[in-house]
Every structure is written in structure tokens, then in C-alpha cells.
Design a protein around this motif. Sequence first.
Motif, PDB file in Angstrom:
ATOM      1  N   TYR A 171      40.509  27.245  21.527  1.00 34.18           N
ATOM      2  CA  TYR A 171      40.897  28.152  22.557  1.00 34.18           C
ATOM      3  C   TYR A 171      39.688  28.984  23.256  1.00 34.18           C
ATOM      4  O   TYR A 171      39.672  28.783  24.616  1.00 34.18           O
ATOM      5  CB  TYR A 171      41.874  29.558  21.855  1.00 34.18           C
ATOM      6  CG  TYR A 171      43.160  29.228  22.009  1.00 34.18           C
ATOM      7  CD1 TYR A 171      44.065  29.959  22.595  1.00 34.18           C
ATOM      8  CD2 TYR A 171      43.690  28.027  21.230  1.00 34.18           C
ATOM      9  CE1 TYR A 171      45.530  29.885  22.326  1.00 34.18           C
ATOM     10  CE2 TYR A 171      45.099  27.750  21.295  1.00 34.18           C
ATOM     11  CZ  TYR A 171      46.269  28.616  21.922  1.00 34.18           C
ATOM     12  OH  TYR A 171      47.320  28.152  21.598  1.00 34.18           O
ATOM     13  N   VAL A 172      38.665  29.051  22.410  1.00 31.03           N
ATOM     14  CA  VAL A 172      37.519  29.955  23.085  1.00 31.03           C
ATOM     15  C   VAL A 172      36.942  28.822  24.132  1.00 31.03           C
ATOM     16  O   VAL A 172      36.473  29.238  25.149  1.00 31.03           O
ATOM     17  CB  VAL A 172      36.542  30.100  22.035  1.00 31.03           C
ATOM     18  CG1 VAL A 172      35.219  30.642  22.665  1.00 31.03           C
ATOM     19  CG2 VAL A 172      37.024  31.493  21.270  1.00 31.03           C
ATOM     20  N   ILE A 173      36.633  27.660  23.676  1.00 33.15           N
ATOM     21  CA  ILE A 173      35.992  26.573  24.487  1.00 33.15           C
ATOM     22  C   ILE A 173      36.960  26.077  25.624  1.00 33.15           C
ATOM     23  O   ILE A 173      36.361  26.039  26.728  1.00 33.15           O
ATOM     24  CB  ILE A 173      36.007  25.247  23.537  1.00 33.15           C
ATOM     25  CG1 ILE A 173      34.903  25.498  22.332  1.00 33.15           C
ATOM     26  CG2 ILE A 173      35.629  24.184  24.589  1.00 33.15           C
ATOM     27  CD1 ILE A 173      34.738  24.229  21.516  1.00 33.15           C
ATOM     28  N   ARG A 174      38.345  26.046  25.405  1.00 30.67           N
ATOM     29  CA  ARG A 174      39.337  25.857  26.637  1.00 30.67           C
ATOM     30  C   ARG A 174      39.030  27.068  27.663  1.00 30.67           C
ATOM     31  O   ARG A 174      39.269  26.720  28.916  1.00 30.67           O
ATOM     32  CB  ARG A 174      40.614  25.903  26.095  1.00 30.67           C
ATOM     33  CG  ARG A 174      41.546  25.563  27.131  1.00 30.67           C
ATOM     34  CD  ARG A 174      41.578  24.297  27.665  1.00 30.67           C
ATOM     35  NE  ARG A 174      42.365  23.972  28.904  1.00 30.67           N
ATOM     36  CZ  ARG A 174      42.165  24.236  30.184  1.00 30.67           C
ATOM     37  NH1 ARG A 174      40.815  24.923  30.619  1.00 30.67           N
ATOM     38  NH2 ARG A 174      42.830  24.116  30.988  1.00 30.67           N
ATOM     39  N   PHE A 175      39.067  28.560  27.133  1.00 33.30           N
ATOM     40  CA  PHE A 175      38.863  29.533  28.232  1.00 33.30           C
ATOM     41  C   PHE A 175      37.460  29.416  28.830  1.00 33.30           C
ATOM     42  O   PHE A 175      37.272  29.642  30.133  1.00 33.30           O
ATOM     43  CB  PHE A 175      39.048  30.812  27.365  1.00 33.30           C
ATOM     44  CG  PHE A 175      40.290  31.031  26.765  1.00 33.30           C
ATOM     45  CD1 PHE A 175      41.460  30.586  27.268  1.00 33.30           C
ATOM     46  CD2 PHE A 175      40.465  31.911  25.862  1.00 33.30           C
ATOM     47  CE1 PHE A 175      42.972  30.627  27.054  1.00 33.30           C
ATOM     48  CE2 PHE A 175      41.573  32.309  25.288  1.00 33.30           C
ATOM     49  CZ  PHE A 175      42.847  31.709  25.858  1.00 33.30           C
ATOM     50  N   LEU A 176      36.627  29.114  28.404  1.00 37.04           N
ATOM     51  CA  LEU A 176      35.159  28.775  28.943  1.00 37.04           C
ATOM     52  C   LEU A 176      35.348  27.829  29.755  1.00 37.04           C
ATOM     53  O   LEU A 176      34.405  27.803  30.978  1.00 37.04           O
ATOM     54  CB  LEU A 176      33.946  28.354  27.881  1.00 37.04           C
ATOM     55  CG  LEU A 176      33.530  29.757  27.077  1.00 37.04           C
ATOM     56  CD1 LEU A 176      32.554  29.274  26.049  1.00 37.04           C
ATOM     57  CD2 LEU A 176      32.894  30.706  27.876  1.00 37.04           C
ATOM     58  N   GLU A 177      35.906  26.611  29.580  1.00 43.05           N
ATOM     59  CA  GLU A 177      36.173  25.621  30.650  1.00 43.05           C
ATOM     60  C   GLU A 177      36.866  26.089  31.787  1.00 43.05           C
ATOM     61  O   GLU A 177      36.688  25.701  32.807  1.00 43.05           O
ATOM     62  CB  GLU A 177      36.928  24.548  30.042  1.00 43.05           C
ATOM     63  CG  GLU A 177      35.967  23.581  29.014  1.00 43.05           C
ATOM     64  CD  GLU A 177      36.960  22.768  28.313  1.00 43.05           C
ATOM     65  OE1 GLU A 177      36.526  21.517  27.645  1.00 43.05           O
ATOM     66  OE2 GLU A 177      38.275  22.778  28.338  1.00 43.05           O
ATOM     67  N   GLU A 178      37.782  26.805  31.544  1.00 37.21           N
ATOM     68  CA  GLU A 178      38.672  27.362  32.701  1.00 37.21           C
ATOM     69  C   GLU A 178      37.789  28.336  33.598  1.00 37.21           C
ATOM     70  O   GLU A 178      37.888  28.071  34.819  1.00 37.21           O
ATOM     71  CB  GLU A 178      39.911  28.287  32.143  1.00 37.21           C
ATOM     72  CG  GLU A 178      40.999  28.474  33.266  1.00 37.21           C
ATOM     73  CD  GLU A 178      41.646  27.408  33.638  1.00 37.21           C
ATOM     74  OE1 GLU A 178      42.107  27.504  34.926  1.00 37.21           O
ATOM     75  OE2 GLU A 178      41.611  26.249  33.220  1.00 37.21           O
ATOM     76  N   ILE A 179      36.928  28.953  32.989  1.00 35.50           N
ATOM     77  CA  ILE A 179      35.841  30.086  33.705  1.00 35.50           C
ATOM     78  C   ILE A 179      35.063  29.190  34.603  1.00 35.50           C
ATOM     79  O   ILE A 179      34.746  29.477  35.537  1.00 35.50           O
ATOM     80  CB  ILE A 179      35.315  30.934  32.739  1.00 35.50           C
ATOM     81  CG1 ILE A 179      36.462  32.037  32.197  1.00 35.50           C
ATOM     82  CG2 ILE A 179      34.064  31.604  33.385  1.00 35.50           C
ATOM     83  CD1 ILE A 179      35.813  32.938  31.054  1.00 35.50           C
ATOM     84  N   GLY A 180      34.696  27.995  33.802  1.00 34.93           N
ATOM     85  CA  GLY A 180      33.623  27.271  34.476  1.00 34.93           C
ATOM     86  C   GLY A 180      32.279  27.374  34.137  1.00 34.93           C
ATOM     87  O   GLY A 180      31.856  28.018  33.664  1.00 34.93           O
ATOM     88  N   PRO A 181      31.237  26.350  34.734  1.00 31.40           N
ATOM     89  CA  PRO A 181      29.948  26.397  34.488  1.00 31.40           C
ATOM     90  C   PRO A 181      29.285  27.529  34.961  1.00 31.40           C
ATOM     91  O   PRO A 181      29.834  28.078  35.805  1.00 31.40           O
ATOM     92  CB  PRO A 181      29.528  25.104  35.186  1.00 31.40           C
ATOM     93  CG  PRO A 181      30.524  24.207  35.344  1.00 31.40           C
ATOM     94  CD  PRO A 181      31.629  25.116  35.330  1.00 31.40           C
ATOM     95  N   GLY A 182      28.346  28.065  34.007  1.00 29.03           N
ATOM     96  CA  GLY A 182      27.437  29.233  34.549  1.00 29.03           C
ATOM     97  C   GLY A 182      27.969  30.633  34.114  1.00 29.03           C
ATOM     98  O   GLY A 182      27.538  31.450  34.576  1.00 29.03           O
ATOM     99  N   GLY A 183      28.859  30.445  33.176  1.00 27.07           N
ATOM    100  CA  GLY A 183      29.516  31.804  32.697  1.00 27.07           C
ATOM    101  C   GLY A 183      28.912  32.472  31.454  1.00 27.07           C
ATOM    102  O   GLY A 183      27.563  31.824  31.040  1.00 27.07           O
ATOM    103  N   HIS A 184      29.257  33.333  30.820  1.00 29.06           N
ATOM    104  CA  HIS A 184      28.657  34.303  29.839  1.00 29.06           C
ATOM    105  C   HIS A 184      29.911  34.531  28.871  1.00 29.06           C
ATOM    106  O   HIS A 184      30.931  34.615  29.253  1.00 29.06           O
ATOM    107  CB  HIS A 184      28.019  35.549  30.503  1.00 29.06           C
ATOM    108  CG  HIS A 184      26.968  35.219  31.357  1.00 29.06           C
ATOM    109  ND1 HIS A 184      25.673  35.071  31.031  1.00 29.06           N
ATOM    110  CD2 HIS A 184      27.045  35.170  32.783  1.00 29.06           C
ATOM    111  CE1 HIS A 184      25.075  34.987  32.318  1.00 29.06           C
ATOM    112  NE2 HIS A 184      25.887  34.894  33.371  1.00 29.06           N
TER     113      HIS A 184
END
Length: 404
Positions: free
Chosen positions: A155-168
Amino acid sequence: MLYQAYQFQDDLIAPLRDLARRLQVFSATAFWGPAGDMARHFSAALEMISRFEITHERPDFAISSIMIGNRDVPITVETVLDMPFGKLLRFAADVDTPRPRILVVAPLSGHFATLLRGTVQTLLRDHDVYITDWANARDVPLSAGRFGIDDYMDYVIRFLEEIGPGGHVLAVCQPCVQVLAAVAVMSEERHPATPRTMTLMAGPIDPRESPTEVNELAVSKSLAWFENSLISGVPWRYSGRGRRVYPGFLQLVAFMAMNMQRHQDAHRKLYDHLAKGETVEAGKIKSFYDEYFAVLDLTEEFYLETIDRVFQKAELATGTFTHHGRKVDPGQIRNTALLTVEGGRDDICALGQTSAAHDLCRSLRPHLKRHHLQANVGHYGVFNGRRWEGEIYPVVRNMILAME
């Protein structure tokens, strides 16, 4: 039968709470007079009875606007991604300038993500904030399947994917382990959405360091004891009927037992404020306990795996942590800056447990590592309150800004 016994007791008390609320309305206009001393004491007693309740519904985040610079900016809470065991929420600010995107990973430890309301409010000053809104396991049908530590990482990885590159990413308490492991997996795969910074706040990366009462309890009993004593089936009235869970009310009782005298004193003060008509002071205490008494259930597999893998075996610290059978190596993290934060008076996650992440992230160059020890704050003060806003948050903000 544990959950059923709790539900039976709550059903018995519910009419008494309802009666107290009805009488409270009557007491405001009773023959004592609306401002009479006896009326206020009677009304205070009734309110204390009406508040004798644990809720299982997520409170509202209640963040409608935030001061950005000298402007009061409207905030809209959006559901970006809706999955069975959790949602990705975004606090969309009405601003034109792009701001650093940050995912706040909330604990899945018996309370809702709204416990981090203060954390989110502060971050919103300078960031585009997202948060994990974990579901109450009793409301998730059995058809949705299991949800363990590996699934949490997914879920964490999927959420980071949704936010997109360059997130924190910023993790508070319990999810520090899963977030560090998830970033390690993403780094090894050279995932484009690997976050630029990772802030770990008061989490048990190595619970063997300066063990607290919480750590000692986790290792003092066998895994079978936890399963047989604390896991129960969800009653049939709920959507997750038949799912085996660790009930949130048990976690609440455990937390309160650690500081029972403080909670008793707080409720005495609440009664006194109500009886004296001091509504502002009473409101502060009520707001805290409205949040504190809102609990969610954890799936059996997530709870038992956390006890087993995070606390009893300390898999991440000992190099044996896996994700779907594949070994996780934090040494693969090379480009994600690391910030760890600990509280000097934290009695849940003690000194050294979170900073252990620095040794695990051995491939990070020194300028990409920072540790902040905040003196004179307990666990809650690390991510909420005056010290968080004035002393800890500037360190988080500067780390993010440096990597933008």
C-alpha cells in the motif's frame, strides 16, 4: 468471544448514555435555573456519563483552511485512491505555486489517522500533503482478503506511485519499519517514485535498544499467547463479520493503563470545568478524548506479524526482514535522504530505536543523513504540539527543501 462480550456490555450501557443526554437537555432549563450551581453539577455528571463511550468511526480531520504566509487558504480533503484496507487522502490547498509533495504514513495501531491532525496542519504550511487513511478492519469484508505487513508495504509503495516521482515520505511511530523497508525495495528496483527524503519519527527500527514497557510486553509472552488472548472474531452485525482482529478497544485500554493516573486526573479536571461553566477549558479536554476514544481494529495477521517480526525478532535490525519472501536490504538506499527524530522522554519508542536506521542505511553518504533528538518531549510531542511546530518541524522542512 472477547469482542462479543465487549459489544454486549456496550449495548447494555448505550440506553444509559442516551438517557443522560436527554436529561442533560432538561437540566439546562430545570427549576434550579439555567445558571444555578446545582444545575451545572448535575449537567456535568450527566455529560460524564454520556461520554462513557468508545467510538469506531473515524472523526473528521476538521481542517478547512490553513494560514500560508499572510493568507487564509481553503483546504479540501480529496480521496485520491480508495483501496479495501485504506485510502490515500490529499489535503488540497487553493494555491497556484507547486509545493513539495509529502506522504504522511499514519500508524495502524488502534487509532485513526486523524490522530495526526496537528502534524498535517503544520506540514500544510509549506507542503502538498497526502496521508494514509487506514480502514477499520471490522468494516472490511472477508472477501477483501488478508492484510499483513507485506500488504502494508504494498500500500505504501502504491500510494507513493500515485503521488508520483519526486515526492517525500514521513512515517510516524509504528510504520517507520514498513516505510524504511518499502523505500529499500523501491531503491533496489530503481523505482521512479522512490521518495527524495524519508523522515522516520519515533519508530521501532530496532526495539532492542533501550527497551520500554511496550517493548518488554511484546517479548515477554509467546506469539501463541497473543493469538489466544487478544485476537477475536468480528460480530456479525458488521461488514467484516467473521474476520479475526485485534480489537482497537484493547489497544486503548493498554495505552491508558500505562498512564492511568494522568487520564483519571484529566477527567476530574473535565468535570470541574463543566461544573464551573468553563466551556473553553472543558472543550480542550473533550476534543482530545473524542479523538483518543475513537478506535479501529487491526487484522489478526498484521497485529501478530508486528509482534513477531518487528518486536520479537527485530527482523529489520537483524537483516532478516523480507517482503513477499524476498530479502529487504536498506543498504540499497542511496539517493533518499534520511532524517530520524526521537523524543528525549519517549516512553513508547525510546532513544536509539529510530536512529538505528542510520546504520542500516549504510550506503547513504553523510550529507544525506541527519538525526534530531528533541529534549523534553514524550512520544506524542514528537509529532504534535508546540515543540513539534517550533523545533522539530523546521528540521523536517529544511531536509525536504534541501532535496527539492
